[in-house]
Structures are given as C-alpha cells and as structure tokens.
Write a protein that holds these residues in place. Structure first.
Motif, short mmCIF file in Angstrom:
data_model
loop_
_atom_site.label_atom_id
_atom_site.label_comp_id
_atom_site.label_asym_id
_atom_site.label_seq_id
_atom_site.Cartn_x
_atom_site.Cartn_y
_atom_site.Cartn_z
N GLN A 47 0.83 -1.19 0.00
CA GLN A 47 0.00 0.00 0.00
C GLN A 47 0.87 1.25 0.00
N LEU A 48 1.93 1.26 0.82
CA LEU A 48 2.83 2.42 0.83
C LEU A 48 3.48 2.63 -0.54
N LEU A 49 3.90 1.55 -1.19
CA LEU A 49 4.55 1.65 -2.50
C LEU A 49 3.56 2.13 -3.57
N VAL A 50 2.33 1.62 -3.54
CA VAL A 50 1.30 2.04 -4.49
C VAL A 50 0.98 3.53 -4.27
N GLU A 51 0.75 3.92 -3.01
CA GLU A 51 0.42 5.32 -2.71
C GLU A 51 1.53 6.27 -3.12
N ALA A 52 2.78 5.82 -3.04
CA ALA A 52 3.92 6.65 -3.43
C ALA A 52 4.09 6.71 -4.94
N GLY A 53 3.32 5.91 -5.68
CA GLY A 53 3.38 5.92 -7.13
C GLY A 53 4.54 5.14 -7.72
N VAL A 54 5.16 4.25 -6.93
CA VAL A 54 6.30 3.48 -7.44
C VAL A 54 5.95 2.00 -7.68
N LEU A 55 4.71 1.63 -7.48
CA LEU A 55 4.27 0.27 -7.76
C LEU A 55 2.89 0.28 -8.38
N ASP A 56 2.78 -0.32 -9.54
CA ASP A 56 1.50 -0.65 -10.14
C ASP A 56 1.48 -2.18 -10.13
N PRO A 57 0.66 -2.79 -9.28
CA PRO A 57 0.70 -4.25 -9.14
C PRO A 57 0.50 -5.02 -10.44
N VAL A 58 -0.16 -4.43 -11.42
CA VAL A 58 -0.44 -5.12 -12.66
C VAL A 58 0.58 -4.78 -13.76
N LEU A 59 1.08 -3.54 -13.78
CA LEU A 59 1.88 -3.09 -14.92
C LEU A 59 3.35 -2.81 -14.65
N SER A 60 3.77 -2.66 -13.41
CA SER A 60 5.18 -2.32 -13.14
C SER A 60 6.10 -3.37 -13.74
N PRO A 61 7.11 -2.94 -14.52
CA PRO A 61 8.03 -3.90 -15.13
C PRO A 61 9.01 -4.51 -14.12
N VAL A 62 9.21 -3.83 -12.99
CA VAL A 62 10.07 -4.34 -11.92
C VAL A 62 9.23 -4.43 -10.67
N ILE A 63 9.27 -5.61 -10.03
CA ILE A 63 8.44 -5.86 -8.84
C ILE A 63 9.28 -6.48 -7.73
N GLY A 127 11.81 -12.59 -14.42
CA GLY A 127 12.00 -13.08 -13.05
C GLY A 127 13.44 -12.96 -12.57
N ALA A 128 14.29 -12.33 -13.37
CA ALA A 128 15.70 -12.16 -13.00
C ALA A 128 15.86 -11.01 -12.02
N SER A 129 16.74 -11.21 -11.05
CA SER A 129 17.03 -10.17 -10.07
C SER A 129 17.55 -8.92 -10.77
N THR A 130 17.16 -7.76 -10.25
CA THR A 130 17.57 -6.48 -10.84
C THR A 130 17.69 -5.43 -9.75
N ARG A 131 18.35 -4.35 -10.06
CA ARG A 131 18.49 -3.24 -9.11
C ARG A 131 17.12 -2.64 -8.80
N ILE A 132 16.98 -2.16 -7.59
CA ILE A 132 15.76 -1.45 -7.20
C ILE A 132 15.72 -0.15 -8.01
N PRO A 133 14.60 0.13 -8.69
CA PRO A 133 14.51 1.38 -9.46
C PRO A 133 14.74 2.60 -8.56
N GLU A 134 15.34 3.64 -9.13
CA GLU A 134 15.71 4.83 -8.35
C GLU A 134 14.52 5.47 -7.65
N ALA A 135 13.39 5.58 -8.32
CA ALA A 135 12.21 6.18 -7.68
C ALA A 135 11.77 5.36 -6.47
#
Length: 150
Positions: A47-63, A127-135
């Motif tokens: 919820q915090l990530l969605v409210e901050a605009g850094v997570l779209d549970p359906v569309l975010s390319p990095v999760i 599904g490969a590990s990646t850096r946390i996006p800057e935002a």
C-alpha cells in the motif's frame, strides 16, 4: 532457548498503515490467526509503495517478490479491531530491501506482533534479479530511521 526479542514501540517505525480486521480473520480461538499477520505485512508494504506511485501491481516492469518473512507474537488481536502496521526499512541493498513491521491495536504504544519482510526486486518478464529502481529506492530510503531500534 534463544532470548526473545524486545517488544517494539510506536517510535520504532517511520510510517503507519491502518487496516480494519475482517470477520474471517479470526480463528476458532477467537483471535486473528497467525497467518493473517503476514497478509497485514504484505498489505502495508505494498500500500505504501502504491500510494507513493512506485508500484503498479499489474503493470510495473520491476516488482518486489517476498523471499523471507518472520513474525513474533506478544498479544492477541481480534475482529473488529482496527490495527496500524508500523513500517520501517531495516536494510536497503542493491536488489533487496528488508522491512521491520509492527502490528499495533489502534492507538497502542506497544506492538501486539512484530516481524520482518524481505523483497528481492526482479524484472516481471524474466524473473531475473535487478536493481531497485531509483524512484522506489528514494521512497524506501525515506522509510529508514536513524539510531538504535529493535
């Protein structure tokens, strides 16, 4: 036997998310079942990530995928309680973040339960590990706290 961790306090957390317990959260013993606390943790963090605009549970390319959780229980919670989930970032790595979380009955000073929750960031497609996006990293860094906390 290992020594039990100290019960956390409200001031140990950077942010709080309010959640209303539901009728079916209670078990046969008349309190919120232990597995539901993990859903509270998951809900608060996302919820915090969605409210901050850094997570779209359906569309975010990095999760962030959960790779580890734990919980210690101190006092029961029961429907129809309103709880507040305290959240802070304990560790922020390149591809992972570990949260500390506390479950507080509405207004209580001490946690009824507390635990940890680790996300590893991956690209949704591979599904490969990646850096946390800057935002996302900026939002997570704001949840870190200075000083000694349990």
């Amino acid at each position: 036997m290992a020594e039990r961790e100290a019960r956390s306090q409200r001031q140990d957390y950077a942010r709080f998310v309010r959640i209303t317990t539901r009728w079916h959260d209670n078990d046969i013993y008349g309190h919120v079942n232990n597995v539901v606390y993990y859903a509270f943790f998951d809900t608060a963090v996302n919820q915090l990530l969605v409210e901050a605009g850094v997570l779209d549970p359906v569309l975010s390319p990095v999760i962030g995928l959960v790779v580890e959780t734990r919980c210690s229980y101190f006092a029961p919670v029961a429907f129809p309680a309103v709880i507040e989930v305290g959240v802070r970032v304990e560790h922020l790595g390149n591809a992972s973040v570990r949260y500390a979380l506390g479950i507080f009955c509405d207004g209580a000073a001490e946690a009824s339960a507390q635990g940890a929750f680790t996300h590893v960031y991956v690209t949704r497609a591979s599904g490969a590990s990646t850096r946390i996006p800057e935002a996302t990293r900026t939002v997570l860094a704001a949840l870190q706290m200075q000083g000694d906390v349990p």
